[in-house]
Design a protein around this motif. Structure first.
Motif, PDB file in Angstrom:
ATOM      1  N   ALA A  62      -3.832   0.616  -2.473  1.00 37.68           N
ATOM      2  CA  ALA A  62      -2.883  -0.329  -3.066  1.00 37.68           C
ATOM      3  C   ALA A  62      -2.020   0.434  -4.072  1.00 37.68           C
ATOM      4  O   ALA A  62      -2.501   1.393  -4.703  1.00 37.68           O
ATOM      5  CB  ALA A  62      -3.637  -1.451  -3.773  1.00 37.68           C
TER       6      ALA A  62
ATOM      7  N   THR B 291       0.840  -1.205   0.000  1.00 38.75           N
ATOM      8  CA  THR B 291       0.000   0.000   0.000  1.00 38.75           C
ATOM      9  C   THR B 291       0.876   1.256   0.000  1.00 38.75           C
ATOM     10  O   THR B 291       2.063   1.203   0.316  1.00 38.75           O
ATOM     11  CB  THR B 291      -0.934   0.037   1.235  1.00 38.75           C
TER      12      THR B 291
ATOM     13  N   THR C  77      -5.011   5.673   2.145  1.00 40.26           N
ATOM     14  CA  THR C  77      -4.073   4.566   1.960  1.00 40.26           C
ATOM     15  C   THR C  77      -4.676   3.646   0.904  1.00 40.26           C
ATOM     16  O   THR C  77      -5.814   3.201   1.044  1.00 40.26           O
ATOM     17  CB  THR C  77      -3.875   3.802   3.284  1.00 40.26           C
TER      18      THR C  77
END
Ligand SMILES: C[S@@+](CC[C@H](N)C(=O)[O-])C[C@H]1O[C@@H](n2cnc3c(N)ncnc32)[C@H](O)[C@@H]1O
Length: 244
Positions: A13, A4, A11
């Motif tokens: 990926a 991440t 936050t």
């Protein structure tokens, strides 16, 4: 496990960040230049002029402008490097690059333009006299990889210049936050019909490494004589480093 990273204050990926950044710049490309002038009251031109002066490009130089977008730096470098020079305008985003390429052509510069990711530069080692990146590093997912790539393609003795938003002088923090979080999204909505991209801008600036942290990152990437210049009380900073 999925790695991440940050997209502004979210936050996400790593892959999602790449897509979200691409959406931002596809969305704003057509209004990017007018928004820059409006948001900064023209200050970005002064910061870029300072960067161009520090680059000291001379006739015959090979210059790589990374995340070059609409081509402000590449245009100035193409003029300075002249017909014996080689100035590349590059960006990961097709919409931004298209605006930049057309602007250069309209000014009579047939500089090569190339769609490429700063984290995997398609250039040989030790090739460029100067590498520049203005307001681009903040949007990159693996900044360390991008800085290592910038160093790799520089000739020994070549110079990297990183112009980016930075940490503003503490007494100005409050009014700067007020402006960033209240005025920028409204301007974005009015002019580019996109408040979210300009909210991302304000958040991404806060998440970006401050002056000393970026200096350390450049040193860790193997650059030497790294120094920085605060511009407009640290609203932006120009970091420079040499490959020895
Ligand atoms: C704020 S614009 C800066 C444009 C121009 N350098 C200027 O100063 O006006 C940021 C640019 O970074 C580009 N960018 C983001 N991630 C990138 C990456 N990994 N590699 C190359 N360019 C990237 C975006 O597509 C966008 O055009």
């Amino acid at each position: 496990m999925t790695n991440t990273t940050h997209f502004g204050y979210q936050t996400v990926a790593e892959e999602e960040k790449v897509h979200k950044v691409a959406e931002v710049f596809h969305s704003v490309a057509a209004k990017y230049d007018v928004m820059n002038d409006l948001m900064s009251g023209g200050l970005h031109r002064i910061w870029k002029t300072f960067t161009i002066a520090q680059a000291g490009v001379r006739p015959g130089f090979k210059v790589l402008d990374i995340a070059g977008g609409t081509g402000d730096l590449a245009k100035a470098f193409a003029k300075q490097a002249g017909p014996s020079g080689e100035v590349w305008l590059t960006d990961i985003n097709e919409s931004m690059l298209r605006v930049g390429r057309d602007r250069l052509l309209n000014k009579g510069f047939t500089s090569p333009t190339l769609l490429c990711d700063a984290e995997k530069l398609p250039f040989p080692d030790n090739y460029f006299d100067r590498v520049t990146v203005a307001f681009g590093l903040r949007n990159m997912t693996h900044k360390e990889d991008a800085l290592a790539e910038m160093r790799r393609v520089l000739k020994p003795g070549g110079k990297l210049l990183v112009l980016e938003f930075s940490k503003v002088w503490e007494p100005l923090q409050k009014p700067y936050d007020m402006y960033s979080f209240n005025v920028l999204p409204v301007l974005g909505k009015r002019i580019a019909n996109d408040a979210e991209s300009y909210r991302y801008l304000a958040e991404s600036i806060r998440m970006h490494p401050d002056q000393e942290t970026l200096k350390n990152m450049m040193q860790d990437a193997g650059l030497e004589r790294v120094e920085y210049f605060n511009l407009t009380a640290g609203v932006a900073a120009l970091h420079t480093g040499i490959k020895l």
